[in-house]
Design an enzyme around this catalytic site. Structure first.
Site, PDB file in Angstrom:
ATOM      1  N   GLU A   1      56.703  86.433  24.112  1.00 11.07           N
ATOM      2  CA  GLU A   1      55.948  86.015  25.296  1.00 11.07           C
ATOM      3  C   GLU A   1      56.498  86.520  26.622  1.00 11.07           C
ATOM      4  OE1 GLU A   1      55.667  81.803  24.873  1.00 11.07           O
ATOM      5  OE2 GLU A   1      57.773  81.501  25.394  1.00 11.07           O
TER       6      GLU A   1
ATOM      7  N   HIS B   1      58.355  60.954  46.587  1.00 12.18           N
ATOM      8  CA  HIS B   1      59.581  61.378  45.900  1.00 12.18           C
ATOM      9  C   HIS B   1      60.564  61.977  46.900  1.00 12.18           C
ATOM     10  CE1 HIS B   1      58.334  60.821  41.707  1.00 12.18           C
ATOM     11  NE2 HIS B   1      57.117  61.083  42.148  1.00 12.18           N
TER      12      HIS B   1
ATOM     13  N   CYS C   1      58.225  55.903  43.578  1.00 13.59           N
ATOM     14  CA  CYS C   1      56.866  56.113  43.070  1.00 13.59           C
ATOM     15  C   CYS C   1      56.491  54.993  42.101  1.00 13.59           C
ATOM     16  CB  CYS C   1      56.745  57.504  42.460  1.00 13.59           C
ATOM     17  SG  CYS C   1      55.078  58.129  42.554  1.00 13.59           S
TER      18      CYS C   1
ATOM     19  N   GLU D   1      63.607  62.495  46.627  1.00 14.67           N
ATOM     20  CA  GLU D   1      64.668  63.314  46.016  1.00 14.67           C
ATOM     21  C   GLU D   1      64.427  64.817  46.160  1.00 14.67           C
ATOM     22  OE1 GLU D   1      62.495  61.397  44.427  1.00 14.67           O
ATOM     23  OE2 GLU D   1      61.954  62.156  42.436  1.00 14.67           O
TER      24      GLU D   1
ATOM     25  N   GLN E   1      55.700  50.901  42.665  1.00 10.37           N
ATOM     26  CA  GLN E   1      54.538  50.197  42.113  1.00 10.37           C
ATOM     27  C   GLN E   1      54.969  48.980  41.296  1.00 10.37           C
ATOM     28  OE1 GLN E   1      52.336  53.286  40.057  1.00 10.37           O
ATOM     29  NE2 GLN E   1      51.779  54.329  41.959  1.00 10.37           N
TER      30      GLN E   1
HETATM   31  N1  GLN Z   1      52.098  56.716  37.234  1.00 13.63           N
HETATM   32  C1  GLN Z   1      52.081  56.422  38.620  1.00 13.63           C
HETATM   33  C2  GLN Z   1      50.937  57.097  39.339  1.00 13.63           C
HETATM   34  O1  GLN Z   1      50.342  58.010  38.813  1.00 13.63           O
HETATM   35  C3  GLN Z   1      53.396  56.819  39.265  1.00 13.63           C
HETATM   36  C4  GLN Z   1      53.645  58.290  39.265  1.00 13.63           C
HETATM   37  C5  GLN Z   1      55.045  58.655  39.616  1.00 13.63           C
HETATM   38  O2  GLN Z   1      55.942  57.845  39.504  1.00 13.63           O
HETATM   39  N2  GLN Z   1      55.260  59.888  39.979  1.00 13.63           N
HETATM   40  O3  GLN Z   1      50.616  56.736  40.440  1.00 13.63           O
END
Ligand code: GLN
Length: 552
Positions: free
Chosen positions: A150, A517, A380, A519, A384
């Site tokens: 490849e 994110h 992220c 990071e 949540q």
């Molecule tokens: N799964 C969650 C979303 O799609 C969080 C995604 C993540 O942590 N990058 O919003």
């Protein structure tokens, strides 16, 4: 005119081609050259976004919202040029582009073939990547291993490119492996001889061999490699195992790699200045303290899934004169009975993730960190789950969840943007649309930070960070969550999407969840304000816990 250095790999993968390429780029940058890096990936996926982190490691996200190979993370941490969408492409993208041209009739009735159409397309993509920024040198890293079916079109394409560019405009660096055979007590050069033969078979004679081994390769073995591979002895460079990747630029420079490349490419520059790398290595080797962070996620350290995150924590350590140890806790195994194991940590982190697996353990983790006042950073998905936890346990919203994990939840505090509506009944639509599903929020976005919050102390007025997610904090619940004590410390201006949540510092020393994110923007030079603050909180927590222990 841009000059090219093509970096290929032989014998086996995982030798650190990305680090080697980034290190060469860093040394050249320190000589005053403008440098960029381009990564070519030989797989058929259009981007790594759809691949499991187990397979591919982290997906690195650029400012312009591309989901790319994790090597681009190394590039951004090693040099100052920022990566764009055009700095990484895959065989999948090449074929997609060729097939679109074929359908449009661009090939004027010709038979479309790997040579020349695919190989020409590859050259166009490389030039486009280099042209996106006005650079002196573009280092082109070719993924995979020489000899793979490849990667052949890529190698053929760069061979042609080098021929057209002329000898003073292109150089080839080949990374190879020199195994130590314990039974014989010897380093073996045969695989290197063979991989260079493979290169020559396709018409490429490397100018430099970077010979990876677990130790420094003795002179007589280097002589042997030189003789059998036709690479001048000065070009046979030893790359041994080191305890930190930040030692690699110095290691390569001491063996005159940059001088060799500049000579080949006829580049007149000042000499390299690696003092800041030396300082960095010194800092890494001499921490004044140590903290341990529990990383509660799905993957382990070996999968490369949290590459940038691990680096960001390390950088934050450097900026606090501390060593940050990361212990992985599989969130799937966490239950109410054993979550107490998190007590011993100086801080807790829940990283990003997709899918239901292990989510309840992460919610439990957020609850534990909140109740036990252990510094908590949720990234992220980590933001949540912290929001879900507050909804369930502080706002009394029994069964609150994200529709990603429970589509039937009575309280979708986290949901897809078109699953919730504004108070005036309109459905918020996003700007970003991509071909792939089209609902992912990707790339850098800015929002205002609310004064008086911890986020404001960290970021100041505006936060600009990169995103990669589908689900959002549901606007319809924000008021109830606020009443329950959750502080929403940043919201995007136009779409009113929640960017940062936190607990008031009167109630918790350091509890922050971010929808983005951070990071991806941490570098060893500047660290990152959020991580630096987080590791400082971990140190404070450790000190406070120590005092409590001593008092008892
Ligand atoms: N799964 C969650 C979303 O799609 C969080 C995604 C993540 O942590 N990058 O919003």
């Amino acid at each position: 005119m841009t000059k090219y250095v093509f970096v290929t790999g032989g014998v086996v993968s995982s030798l650190g081609k990305g680090i080697a390429s980034a290190s060469l780029a860093a040394i050249l940058e320190s000589r005053g050259l403008k440098v960029t890096l381009i990564k070519l990936d030989p797989y058929l996926n259009v981007d790594p976004g759809t691949m499991s982190p187990f397979q591919h490691g982290e997906v690195f996200v650029t400012d312009d919202g591309a989901e790319t190979d994790l090597d681009l993370g190394h590039y951004e941490r090693f040099i100052s040029t920022r990566m764009k969408r055009t700095n990484n492409f895959t065989t999948g993208q090449i074929y997609k582009s060729v097939l679109e041209k074929e359908r449009r009739g661009d090939y004027l009735g010709k038979t479309v073939q790997v040579i020349p159409h695919v190989t020409n397309e590859i050259q166009e993509f490389v030039k486009r990547g280099a042209g996106a920024t006005d650079v002196d040198v573009a280092i082109v890293e070719i993924g995979g291993t020489v000899g793979d079916i490849e990667s052949l079109p890529f190698l053929e394409a760069v061979r042609q490119m080098a021929l057209r560019a002329g000898p003073s405009n292109a150089a080839f660096v080949h990374l190879t492996y020199v195994p130590w055979i314990a039974a014989a007590g010897e380093l073996k050069t045969k695989p290197t001889q063979h991989t260079v033969q493979k290169m020559r078979e396709i018409g490429i004679q490397p100018d430099v061999l970077l010979c990876r081994a677990d130790r420094k390769i003795p002179d007589d073995e280097c002589d042997k490699i030189s003789l059998f591979t036709n690479v001048p002895l000065a070009g046979v460079i030893s790359m041994w195992d080191v305890d930190t990747i930040y030692k690699v630029p110095r290691m390569l420079h001491e063996q005159r790699l940059d001088e060799l490349i500049c000579m080949k490419l006829q580049l007149l520059t000042k000499s390299a200045d690696l003092r800041r790398w030396d300082k960095l290595v010194h800092e890494v080797a001499h921490p004044k303290s140590e903290v341990t962070v529990a990383m509660c996620g799905k993957y382990t350290e070996l999968s490369d899934s949290y590459k940038s995150l691990n680096e960001a924590l390390r950088h934050a350590g450097i900026h606090n004169h501390a060593r940050v140890k990361i212990e992985y806790v599989d969130s799937e195994t966490l239950t109410e009975d054993n979550v107490g194991q998190l007590e011993k940590f100086d801080a807790i982190l829940v990283p990003g993730g997709f899918g239901k697996r292990g989510v309840e353990g992460k919610i439990l983790t957020a609850q534990y960190a909140r109740e036990h006042k252990i510094p908590y950073l949720g990234i992220c998905l980590g933001m949540q789950v912290a929001t879900i936890e507050v909804a369930r346990h502080l706002a009394g919203l029994t069964g609150a969840n994200s529709t990603e994990f429970d589509p039937e939840t009575p309280h979708p505090v986290i949901a897809l943007i078109d699953e919730w509506q504004d108070s005036d009944g309109t459905i918020q639509k996003r700007d970003e649309k991509s071909d792939l599903g089209g609902t992912m929020r990707l790339g850098a976005q800015s929002s205002d930070v609310v004064p008086g919050t911890l986020a404001y102390q960290i970021y100041g007025k505006v936060v600009t960070e990169r995103h990669r997610h589908r689900y959002e904090a549901n606007q319809r619940y924000l008021e109830r969550l606020r009443e329950a004590g959750l502080v929403i410390s940043a919201i995007t201006q136009r779409e009113k999407l929640t960017e940062i949540v936190e607990l008031p510092q009167t109630q918790h020393p350091w509890f922050v969840g971010v929808q983005f994110h951070p990071e991806f923007k941490s570098t060893p030079w500047d660290g990152h304000p959020l991580f630096t603050s987080y590791v400082k909180a971990a140190l404070d927590h450790q000190r406070a816990a120590q005092l409590v222990k001593e008092a008892a």
